[in-house]
Design a protein around this motif. Structure first.
Motif, PDB file in Angstrom:
ATOM      1  N   VAL A   1     -28.057 -57.745  18.609  1.00 37.69           N
ATOM      2  CA  VAL A   1     -27.242 -58.943  18.361  1.00 37.69           C
ATOM      3  C   VAL A   1     -25.805 -58.600  17.925  1.00 37.69           C
ATOM      4  O   VAL A   1     -24.961 -59.490  17.831  1.00 37.69           O
ATOM      5  N   GLU A   2     -25.546 -57.340  17.686  1.00 38.49           N
ATOM      6  CA  GLU A   2     -24.182 -56.909  17.356  1.00 38.49           C
ATOM      7  C   GLU A   2     -23.186 -57.375  18.415  1.00 38.49           C
ATOM      8  O   GLU A   2     -22.018 -57.626  18.109  1.00 38.49           O
ATOM      9  N   ALA A   3     -23.664 -57.505  19.666  1.00 40.43           N
ATOM     10  CA  ALA A   3     -22.793 -57.891  20.784  1.00 40.43           C
ATOM     11  C   ALA A   3     -22.058 -59.195  20.507  1.00 40.43           C
ATOM     12  O   ALA A   3     -20.962 -59.432  21.015  1.00 40.43           O
ATOM     13  N   LEU A   4     -22.645 -60.047  19.671  1.00 45.41           N
ATOM     14  CA  LEU A   4     -22.025 -61.345  19.385  1.00 45.41           C
ATOM     15  C   LEU A   4     -20.659 -61.198  18.731  1.00 45.41           C
ATOM     16  O   LEU A   4     -19.837 -62.105  18.772  1.00 45.41           O
ATOM     17  N   LYS A   5     -20.449 -60.055  18.117  1.00 47.47           N
ATOM     18  CA  LYS A   5     -19.174 -59.856  17.409  1.00 47.47           C
ATOM     19  C   LYS A   5     -17.985 -59.868  18.357  1.00 47.47           C
ATOM     20  O   LYS A   5     -16.851 -60.050  17.931  1.00 47.47           O
TER      21      LYS A   5
ATOM     22  N   VAL B   1     -17.498 -62.026  20.702  1.00 45.82           N
ATOM     23  CA  VAL B   1     -17.184 -63.353  21.228  1.00 45.82           C
ATOM     24  C   VAL B   1     -16.157 -64.020  20.314  1.00 45.82           C
ATOM     25  O   VAL B   1     -16.291 -63.989  19.094  1.00 45.82           O
TER      26      VAL B   1
END
Lengths: 472, 94, 481
Positions: free
Chosen positions: B37-41, B43
């Motif tokens: 969920v780190e990928a959300l950073k 956005v």
């Protein structure tokens, strides 16, 4: 079927029950069968037909209910040890609606504990098998509800869908699964997993059956503050614009699954429908958003399971110790994992980084869909990245299991209606499906459009288990 | 994932007792998910308004009218322990 | 080093609605447990909350009554903590969007008006009730009995800024808030029933410092006496520690009525992380101008307005405050009576002293229907103008509470009217002076106590039917010229 006296409700019930009696030993799709009550009610239905006082199309139809929906006087276990002894003192709103329509309940169906999972392997009472091949999972979390329809031990069933829990198992079992627009079907009496994502919907053999059942369960309910008074959009489905979601037609989705979409696209183009490729880059974030929002909501939703007022209780010398121990013993591993994840995502110092951020990305995804539906009427994609997988195949790494909901999660995040219909078989002779998403409240249009695809693809296969048994 | 993730604190907040084996397994799985969920950073989310309802429905209020409650027997029928019409639990004060 | 105390109050007001906050269970007062409960307020699986419109109107009224700004688009949050009498193990409350913010409440303290700043006014639901069973001592419970009749009753929490400096001021604030909710008709306001329950956040620091000391919270009191004593005790306890150079521990304590001390409540480690998040079962709540206007219409008379009216009638601030905090009928009676009397203070004294006293004695809590402000004003005027003695006025009042009489006719009938006829009095005085020459000789000045004795003798000879004021006047003229 009953109107023209081909068959009596009690005969159909006996037939369905007869099927259940040999499929259940293999499938374990029902957790409980209501034979006596069902037979009694179906005979009452017989009499209504004789007197021409039938309650409507659904009077006397045997339907199975996922065991996270409350029926007064019966156990609702959520496939959890926690609720192994819990008997509901009230009816869910959908149950009241179906009772009024004269529906007969065959029983309660198996699921992943508290609807958390994609294979029913997380049921505290053992997994359900796929009727097409018992070595494979039926999908989940509504695996029992999909399997009973596929195997013929119920005419239809109700499931619940938080991230694909109706559509994914329907796809794995070769039946139709529909997740309605968020708020069109009351959640009152559905044991909540993630309140802003959960939606009850039907699993059926045909799209028409889905329409009939949806019609009966939809509508505003004053007991559910998220329930809406739907103003359904009615589209002219003769010539529609269909978008193919680029992000679900690439790596991560099997070629087999992509081929089903391509097959349907050709059929649609033949009929003169307009098909274009669209891109919604944020749908690649959907899984991450989902795995923060759903656990956060579930961490609070499942707090009420504490051994105080209902359910199992572990002995202890203080209330707190009792709650700690009861929750330790009562919940399975996946449920604990999600509660802990959600608790962490909401905890002081991490809220903005995790939950707060996820809510905002969700809100962007919603507006992206809004924009996309300015250009197209429906979005077509595979329902699942692969056909059904084998037991144990995805239990090692949580992400692998979660990825099987890749294509279904966005509709939950955006509250959209989405239907899965079977279109073909994989090389392993397992069913494959496509998913159609529509604008909010375009439920009937989505159903109509799905029905036209259903006619085009002529999916005429049925589960092996049933055929083998019929031959014997 | 934050290095501050402490499974004991979290399980304490969630009121779930965990065995050492469970802690190890859950810690590992949660690590995998939190990394994902780190990928959300990446956005851009500034100025995004939050609606609780995905269709932006606004809350409707209920008229203040009392209706029939559960029958007492139905309210108590699942209680693990009962006394004089009460639910009974081990002491909540020490 | 001079120390000062800083106090902030958090008060839970139980609203007087027909049904609960998030379900349609009736709000009842009953000893019988678990009879007004449903899947929602019992936290059964699958049940959902739907908010009560009247409760939202009431909180808007209270927010307006405390001069708060109303949040037009708000929401409900879940406050997560595990406790057996909290059925869902989260309480539906409000976090960063409370209904009312930044208000103030005017209070009366020592004949002066003060303004207490209000930080927020928010909506929440009550918990169930725990009864600890055991040997009778709080620390030796063997089990806890739970009743959820109270679970889900609407509560409004009113939070002040840390602006209160003494226990007396805290008490005056609670009294004022109580009066406000009664006046608004949104709560029964009965302290003994727990309709108002309060927590006090107390800290002590050097009076020259701009920073507040470490705060200690005293939780869950419902009596003004306990509140006053608990705050005084806590200020003393913390001051001693600060003076000794010890640091105060941030903690929650409770007031032990038996031992007359505050006691630390042992709390679960790390339990202060409530993990507030917006409740996904409850969409955004819009409180628009129309809603606010309709709620405003229901507000009739605020305590501050009442106080103003009373002051205008001529009463002092403390007398005004007494009537304003008292029962409504007395306030109304005072205002209609004082219109027909000359003196507001003596009207106030007669109604709050004599009338209330006699009613208490006779154990009646409602005036008989024939006793109206006109008759009472007539009676007050009778003794104010010395037509009857105060003693007679008391007797007439007693009679009036028993039967429908006209005070003035009754006084004449019973021969209670005092004579003010100078001729008659002069004759009586002359005769008394003559009979008491020994005393008259000992008189030194008009203030002598013996003057009173002589007046008494005159009264006696007249069988108390003369006006003692006139008697004294005549007597002094006779003796000192």
């Amino acid at each position: 079927m009953f109107q023209n006296k081909e068959m009596k409700p009690s005969e159909l019930f006996e037939q369905v029950y007869e099927t259940a009696s040999y499929t259940e030993s293999v499938l374990h799709a029902h957790l409980e069968l209501f034979y006596d009550e069902g037979l009694k009610l179906s005979k009452e239905s017989d009499r209504r037909y004789i007197k021409s006082e039938s309650l409507g199309l659904l009077d006397g139809i045997p339907i199975a209910i996922k065991d996270n929906i409350n029926i007064y006087g019966y156990k609702t276990t959520c496939s959890s040890k926690m609720l192994s002894n819990y008997v509901s003192p009230y009816d869910a709103t959908v149950i009241s609606s179906l009772k009024k329509a004269g529906i007969i309940f065959t029983g309660k169906t198996n699921l992943d504990e508290f609807a958390m999972g994609s294979s029913t392997e997380n049921s505290a009472y053992g997994p359900t098998k796929n009727p097409w091949n018992p070595d494979y999972v039926p999908g989940g979390s509504s695996g029992g509800s999909a399997a009973v329809v596929s195997a013929g031990s119920a005419v239809a069933s109700l499931g619940s869908d938080t991230g694909g829990s109706i559509r994914q198992p329907a796809s794995f079992c070769g039946v139709v699964g529909f997740k309605p627009t968020y708020g069109t079907v009351s959640r009152y009496g559905l044991i909540a997993f993630a309140s802003s994502l959960d939606q009850i919907g039907p699993i059926t053999n045909t799209v028409d059956d889905t329409r009939i059942i949806f019609n009966e369960i939809q509508g505003y309910d004053s007991k559910d503050a998220t329930s809406i008074t739907p103003e359904y959009l009615k589209l002219d489905n003769k010539k529609v614009k269909v978008g193919i979601l680029k992000e679900f037609m690439q790596e991560g989705v099997s070629e087999e699954s992509q081929n089903e979409v391509n097959k349907v696209v050709s059929l649609l183009q033949e009929k003169g429908h307009e098909v274009t490729e669209i891109s919604l880059p944020l749908t690649e974030m959907a899984l991450s958003v989902y795995y923060l929002i759903a656990p956060a909501e579930c961490s609070a939703n499942l707090s009420r399971f504490d051994g105080v007022r209902f359910g199992i209780r572990e002995a202890a010398s203080t209330s707190y110790e009792m709650m700690n121990k009861t929750r330790s013993v009562g919940f399975g591993e996946e449920v604990k994992k999600r509660i802990l994840l959600g608790t962490y995502a909401l905890s002081a110092g991490y809220f903005d980084e995790y939950y707060g951020r996820a809510l905002k990305v969700r809100s962007k995804i919603i507006s992206d869909f809004k924009d996309a539906f300015e250009k197209v009427d429906f979005i077509l994609s595979p329902t699942t990245p692969t056909p059904a997988f084998a037991f144990g195949e995805k239990t090692k790494n949580p992400l692998e299991m979660y990825l099987s909901d890749l294509c279904t999660i966005p509709a939950n995040l955006a509250g959209l209606p989405a239907i899965s219909i079977p279109t073909g078989l994989s090389k392993n002779a397992l069913p494959l499906s496509v998913q159609i998403m529509g604008k909010p409240c375009s439920d009937y249009s989505v159903i109509d459009f799905a029905e036209s695809i259903e006619e085009m693809v002529e999916f005429n296969y049925s589960a092996n288990l049933l055929e083998e048994n019929n031959e014997s | 994932m934050s290095e501050n993730f402490n499974i004991d604190d979290v399980s304490n907040l969630a009121s779930i007792e965990l065995s050492e084996d469970e802690k190890a397994k859950l810690q590992k799985d949660l690590q995998i998910i939190l990394e994902h969920v780190e990928a959300l950073k990446n956005v851009d989310i500034k100025d995004e308004k939050i609606d609780i309802h995905p269709l932006s429905k606004v809350l409707e209020l209920r008229k203040d009218e009392s209706k029939e409650s559960l029958k007492h027997e139905d309210a108590m029928m699942n209680s693990p322990e009962t006394k004089d019409g009460h639910f009974v639990v081990p002491p909540s004060i020490e | 080093m001079n120390l000062k105390a800083t106090i902030g109050m958090e008060t839970h007001v139980e609203l007087d609605t027909e049904s609960k906050m998030f379900c349609s269970c009736e709000v009842i007062e009953s000893e019988e447990p678990n009879i007004s409960v449903c899947p929602t307020c019992l936290g059964l699986p699958g049940a959902l909350p739907v908010p009560n419109k009247t409760a939202i109107e009431y909180i808007v009224m209270l927010s307006l009554g405390t001069n708060c700004n109303i949040t037009n688009e708000g929401m409900f949050h879940r406050k997560n903590y595990f406790y057996p009498d909290l059925p869902k193990n989260y309480q539906i409350s409000q976090f960063d969007f409370p209904v009312g913010i930044n208000g103030s409440l005017e209070i009366v303290l020592d004949e002066e008006l003060h303004s207490v700043e209000i930080e927020r006014v928010h909506m929440e639901e009550d918990t169930g009730k725990s009864v600890h069973e055991g040997s009778g001592r709080i620390d030796s419970a063997i089990s806890t009995l739970l009743d959820f009749n109270r679970s889900g009753i609407p509560l409004v929490e009113v939070v002040t800024k840390p602006v209160i400096s003494t226990s007396k001021m805290a008490v005056a604030y609670i009294e004022e808030l109580r009066q406000l909710v009664i006046e608004l008709g949104i709560s029964k306001g009965k302290l003994e029933k727990g309709n108002l329950r309060f927590d006090a956040n107390i800290s002590v620091a050097d009076e020259n410092s701009n920073e507040l000391g470490t705060k200690v919270e005293i939780k869950n009191m419902n009596s003004l006496k306990s509140l006053e004593k608990a705050i005084d005790y806590e200020i003393m306890r913390q001051s001693k520690q600060v003076e000794k150079g010890e640091s105060v521990i941030q903690e929650t304590r409770h007031w032990d009525e038996n031992k007359q001390v505050t006691i630390s409540m042992r709390t679960k480690e790390g339990s202060a992380d409530y993990r507030y998040f917006s409740d996904p079962d409850l969409p955004n709540m819009i409180i628009d101008q129309e809603f606010i206007k309709n709620s405003k219409k229901k507000i009739q008379n605020l305590p501050t307005d009442k106080r103003k009216t009373l002051k205008e009638s001529g009463l002092s601030l403390s007398d005004s405050n007494y009537l304003d905090k008292g029962e409504k009928w007395l306030y109304d009676l005072y205002l209609s009576t004082v219109e027909n009397t000359k003196d507001s203070k003596s009207t106030f004294n007669f109604l709050t002293g004599e009338l209330q006293g006699q009613m208490r004695k006779a154990e009646i809590d409602k005036l008989p229907e024939w006793v109206d402000s006109e008759k009472l004003a007539n009676l007050i005027n009778l003794f104010e103008t010395n037509e009857v003695s105060f003693t007679s006025a008391k007797d007439i009042l007693a009679k009036l509470l028993g039967e429908d009489i006209d005070p003035k006719s009754y006084a004449s009938e019973k021969n209670l009217i005092q004579s003010s006829d100078d001729e008659e009095i002069r004759a009586l005085v002359t005769s008394v002076v003559k009979d008491n020459q020994d005393i008259v000789e000992r008189l030194e000045d008009p203030d002598d106590k013996l003057v009173g004795f002589l007046v008494g003798q005159v009264m006696k000879s007249s069988e108390i039917k003369v006006n003692p004021g006139t008697v004294k006047e005549v007597l002094l003229k006779e003796l000192f010229g």
